[in-house]
Design a protein around this motif. Structure first.
Motif, PDB file in Angstrom:
ATOM      1  N   LEU A  56      42.470  39.178  39.103  1.00 19.94           N
ATOM      2  CA  LEU A  56      42.007  37.972  38.417  1.00 19.94           C
ATOM      3  C   LEU A  56      40.851  37.294  39.147  1.00 19.94           C
ATOM      4  CD1 LEU A  56      45.305  36.341  37.091  1.00 19.94           C
ATOM      5  CD2 LEU A  56      43.726  37.906  35.942  1.00 19.94           C
ATOM      6  N   ASP A  57      40.823  37.373  40.468  1.00 21.46           N
ATOM      7  CA  ASP A  57      39.698  36.780  41.198  1.00 21.46           C
ATOM      8  C   ASP A  57      38.386  37.511  40.908  1.00 21.46           C
ATOM      9  OD1 ASP A  57      41.089  34.671  42.281  1.00 21.46           O
ATOM     10  OD2 ASP A  57      41.523  35.673  44.184  1.00 21.46           O
ATOM     11  N   PRO A  58      38.336  38.850  41.031  1.00 21.39           N
ATOM     12  CA  PRO A  58      37.104  39.540  40.631  1.00 21.39           C
ATOM     13  C   PRO A  58      36.776  39.337  39.157  1.00 21.39           C
ATOM     14  CG  PRO A  58      38.462  40.987  41.959  1.00 21.39           C
ATOM     15  CD  PRO A  58      39.300  39.779  41.653  1.00 21.39           C
ATOM     16  N   LEU A  59      37.803  39.255  38.305  1.00 24.02           N
ATOM     17  CA  LEU A  59      37.573  39.070  36.873  1.00 24.02           C
ATOM     18  C   LEU A  59      36.787  37.799  36.595  1.00 24.02           C
ATOM     19  CD1 LEU A  59      38.075  39.818  33.878  1.00 24.02           C
ATOM     20  CD2 LEU A  59      40.186  38.470  34.020  1.00 24.02           C
ATOM     21  N   GLU A  60      37.063  36.747  37.342  1.00 22.84           N
ATOM     22  CA  GLU A  60      36.356  35.483  37.132  1.00 22.84           C
ATOM     23  C   GLU A  60      34.855  35.658  37.300  1.00 22.84           C
ATOM     24  OE1 GLU A  60      36.505  30.851  38.765  1.00 22.84           O
ATOM     25  OE2 GLU A  60      38.091  32.271  39.301  1.00 22.84           O
TER      26      GLU A  60
ATOM     27  N   LEU B  18      33.380  38.102  34.499  1.00 25.08           N
ATOM     28  CA  LEU B  18      33.131  37.448  33.213  1.00 25.08           C
ATOM     29  C   LEU B  18      31.855  36.617  33.245  1.00 25.08           C
ATOM     30  CD1 LEU B  18      36.773  36.374  32.314  1.00 25.08           C
ATOM     31  CD2 LEU B  18      35.372  38.030  31.073  1.00 25.08           C
ATOM     32  N   ARG B  19      31.615  35.955  34.363  1.00 29.33           N
ATOM     33  CA  ARG B  19      30.394  35.158  34.487  1.00 29.33           C
ATOM     34  C   ARG B  19      29.160  36.038  34.415  1.00 29.33           C
ATOM     35  NH1 ARG B  19      31.748  32.306  38.996  1.00 29.33           N
ATOM     36  NH2 ARG B  19      30.543  33.558  40.465  1.00 29.33           N
ATOM     37  N   ARG B  20      29.207  37.167  35.102  1.00 30.69           N
ATOM     38  CA  ARG B  20      28.069  38.083  35.102  1.00 30.69           C
ATOM     39  C   ARG B  20      27.907  38.742  33.725  1.00 30.69           C
ATOM     40  NH1 ARG B  20      27.061  39.658  40.744  1.00 30.69           N
ATOM     41  NH2 ARG B  20      25.893  41.446  39.981  1.00 30.69           N
ATOM     42  N   THR B  21      29.029  39.088  33.087  1.00 29.96           N
ATOM     43  CA  THR B  21      28.981  39.706  31.760  1.00 29.96           C
ATOM     44  C   THR B  21      28.369  38.759  30.736  1.00 29.96           C
ATOM     45  OG1 THR B  21      30.930  41.053  32.283  1.00 29.96           O
ATOM     46  CG2 THR B  21      30.378  40.774  29.951  1.00 29.96           C
ATOM     47  N   LYS B  22      28.745  37.493  30.806  1.00 35.29           N
ATOM     48  CA  LYS B  22      28.202  36.488  29.893  1.00 35.29           C
ATOM     49  C   LYS B  22      26.683  36.388  30.041  1.00 35.29           C
ATOM     50  CE  LYS B  22      28.555  32.803  27.134  1.00 35.29           C
ATOM     51  NZ  LYS B  22      28.936  32.908  25.701  1.00 35.29           N
TER      52      LYS B  22
ATOM     53  N   LYS C 280      45.944  32.458  32.121  1.00 35.17           N
ATOM     54  CA  LYS C 280      44.878  32.388  33.122  1.00 35.17           C
ATOM     55  C   LYS C 280      43.632  33.116  32.634  1.00 35.17           C
ATOM     56  CE  LYS C 280      42.969  31.827  37.233  1.00 35.17           C
ATOM     57  NZ  LYS C 280      42.493  30.509  37.694  1.00 35.17           N
ATOM     58  N   VAL C 281      43.812  34.294  32.054  1.00 35.58           N
ATOM     59  CA  VAL C 281      42.675  35.068  31.557  1.00 35.58           C
ATOM     60  C   VAL C 281      41.977  34.335  30.419  1.00 35.58           C
ATOM     61  CG1 VAL C 281      42.001  37.195  30.374  1.00 35.58           C
ATOM     62  CG2 VAL C 281      43.585  37.296  32.307  1.00 35.58           C
ATOM     63  N   ASP C 282      42.757  33.737  29.528  1.00 38.70           N
ATOM     64  CA  ASP C 282      42.173  32.984  28.409  1.00 38.70           C
ATOM     65  C   ASP C 282      41.340  31.812  28.921  1.00 38.70           C
ATOM     66  OD1 ASP C 282      41.777  32.685  25.637  1.00 38.70           O
ATOM     67  OD2 ASP C 282      43.238  31.059  25.575  1.00 38.70           O
ATOM     68  N   ASP C 283      41.814  31.157  29.968  1.00 37.62           N
ATOM     69  CA  ASP C 283      41.046  30.052  30.570  1.00 37.62           C
ATOM     70  C   ASP C 283      39.739  30.568  31.176  1.00 37.62           C
ATOM     71  OD1 ASP C 283      43.007  28.253  29.873  1.00 37.62           O
ATOM     72  OD2 ASP C 283      43.986  28.261  31.838  1.00 37.62           O
ATOM     73  N   LEU C 284      39.818  31.701  31.868  1.00 35.76           N
ATOM     74  CA  LEU C 284      38.624  32.265  32.497  1.00 35.76           C
ATOM     75  C   LEU C 284      37.587  32.686  31.464  1.00 35.76           C
ATOM     76  CD1 LEU C 284      40.214  34.518  35.289  1.00 35.76           C
ATOM     77  CD2 LEU C 284      39.135  32.279  35.580  1.00 35.76           C
ATOM     78  N   ALA C 285      38.052  33.102  30.278  1.00 38.07           N
ATOM     79  CA  ALA C 285      37.155  33.609  29.237  1.00 38.07           C
ATOM     80  C   ALA C 285      36.765  32.534  28.233  1.00 38.07           C
ATOM     81  CB  ALA C 285      37.812  34.777  28.520  1.00 38.07           C
ATOM     82  N   SER C 286      37.005  31.282  28.540  1.00 33.56           N
ATOM     83  CA  SER C 286      36.785  30.201  27.573  1.00 33.56           C
ATOM     84  C   SER C 286      35.327  30.054  27.146  1.00 33.56           C
ATOM     85  CB  SER C 286      37.295  28.875  28.148  1.00 33.56           C
ATOM     86  OG  SER C 286      36.613  28.561  29.354  1.00 33.56           O
ATOM     87  N   ASN C 287      34.380  30.582  27.938  1.00 36.29           N
ATOM     88  CA  ASN C 287      32.959  30.494  27.578  1.00 36.29           C
ATOM     89  C   ASN C 287      32.572  31.466  26.460  1.00 36.29           C
ATOM     90  OD1 ASN C 287      32.362  28.464  29.388  1.00 36.29           O
ATOM     91  ND2 ASN C 287      31.758  29.873  31.023  1.00 36.29           N
TER      92      ASN C 287
ATOM     93  N   GLU D 296      34.632  47.071  33.870  1.00 39.85           N
ATOM     94  CA  GLU D 296      35.855  46.947  34.650  1.00 39.85           C
ATOM     95  C   GLU D 296      35.824  45.656  35.453  1.00 39.85           C
ATOM     96  OE1 GLU D 296      36.125  50.679  36.721  1.00 39.85           O
ATOM     97  OE2 GLU D 296      36.981  51.689  34.973  1.00 39.85           O
ATOM     98  N   ALA D 297      36.998  45.067  35.665  1.00 36.77           N
ATOM     99  CA  ALA D 297      37.099  43.730  36.249  1.00 36.77           C
ATOM    100  C   ALA D 297      36.524  43.649  37.656  1.00 36.77           C
ATOM    101  CB  ALA D 297      38.559  43.280  36.261  1.00 36.77           C
TER     102      ALA D 297
END
Length: 336
Positions: free
Chosen positions: A14-18, A21-25, A50-57, A106-107
């Motif tokens: 979940l930490d790398p995923l955060e 997601l920012r870089r993917t956006k 937690k994932v839904d919160d991270l992907a809120s953008n 990948e995350a």
């Protein structure tokens, strides 16, 4: 045009995923063409909120949570089956949405701002010569960048053959005696299995022996197709795109045809799930893949002593090797 981005992430990522997601956006917003986009993230049920919160953008997003237990060592069969199962769920959701392109991220892979745009351009190259476009990144073990040569019998070709290695005499003796015992027709089945296991250990030790020269010296004696990017395409980097026999799935854009073939049926966890798609789905269908080195991803990996670290990728900025691919190990930070 509809592009689905599929990311899988379990609790431990979940930490790398955060950051992912920012870089993917950023990469999605950089692409100038108009398209509909859907983010699909597959995770475990405990991590869904937690994932839904991270992907809120991401305005159009679908978070899929499945029953699962995160277990097993990396690159062992149980772990590989788990990853393939998560990706299978995500790929199914992308196809059901009717995507024209499926972008597998990948995350633990941090894509550059122009990863999607360059990948789309390469799938348009020569009226669709390529069906799979892959932006490279450093391997999990910190060796080479992904991409290079391979075959059905050897999905990633050996960088160095045993004849090209400096093998100590005692290790050669072990190998020869082991081979002799395996060839003994009177050897029992049980003993033969023991010898096969011993031979596998010997071969792994041989692989770690240093080469007799650099790749230029060895190729001068006899050119051959080598497996990993650092040896298959020496000096590659800025401005370059190459055809590759194999890819990862960390930053991989699939055409509609490639996405329609991205099923893991028959995969038993032997080898990695990305190589399974390469050699059991895409190659038999005649698809071609490209590896982009003009832009490059970072890779977040777990270090036994330091925990999460980032293999920060870049191109050499000066000197005779200007533009060549490089990476360095840095601490992992989310910077927020």
């Amino acid at each position: 045009m509809k592009i689905a981005t599929v990311i899988v992430a379990t609790k431990s990522y979940l930490d790398p995923l955060e950051v992912c997601l920012r870089r993917t956006k950023t990469a999605i917003e950089h692409e100038s063409a108009e398209f509909d986009h859907r983010l699909i993230v597959v995770t475990d049920k405990a991590s869904k909120k937690k994932v839904d919160d991270l992907a809120s953008n991401f305005e159009d997003r679908k978070i899929i949570a499945i029953e699962m237990e995160e277990s097993g060592e990396h690159y062992k069969k149980d772990r590989q089956i788990l990853i393939a199962s998560l990706q299978s769920v995500g790929f199914d959701a992308a196809r059901q949405w009717g995507c024209d392109y499926l972008w597998s991220v990948e995350a633990d892979v941090l894509v550059p701002y122009n990863a999607l745009s360059t990948s789309l351009q390469m799938l348009e190259f020569d009226d669709g010569y390529y069906d799979v476009s892959f932006v490279t990144y450093p391997s999990q073990g910190g060796g080479s960048f992904l991409g290079g040569h391979g075959s059905y019998t050897n999905p990633i070709a050996e960088d160095y053959l045993p004849s090209e290695l400096k093998i100590p005499w005692w290790l050669e003796l072990l190998r020869d005696k082991c081979e002799s015992r395996i060839e003994d027709e009177d050897l029992s089945h049980e003993s033969r299995e023991i010898e096969f296991a011993r031979m596998q250990r010997v071969r792994e030790r041989i692989k770690k022996c240093p080469p007799k020269g650099n790749v230029f010296e060895l190729n001068a004696k006899g050119w051959r197709r080598r497996g990993w990017l650092n040896n298959s395409h020496v000096g590659i980097g800025r401005g370059a795109v190459i055809e590759t026999d194999w890819t990862g799935l960390g930053c991989t854009l699939m055409s509609k045809k490639a996405a329609s073939l991205a099923h893991f049926d028959g995969y038993d966890g032997g080898g990695t799930q990305d190589l399974y798609l390469n050699w059991n789905r895409w190659h038999p269908a005649g698809l071609k893949f490209c590896c982009i080195t003009h832009t490059v991803c970072d890779h977040v990996v777990r270090d036994d002593k330091e925990g999460l670290v980032t293999y920060k990728s870049y191109h050499e900025t000066e000197g005779e090797t200007k533009g060549h691919l490089r990476f360095r190990k840095t601490p992992f930070h989310k910077f927020k």
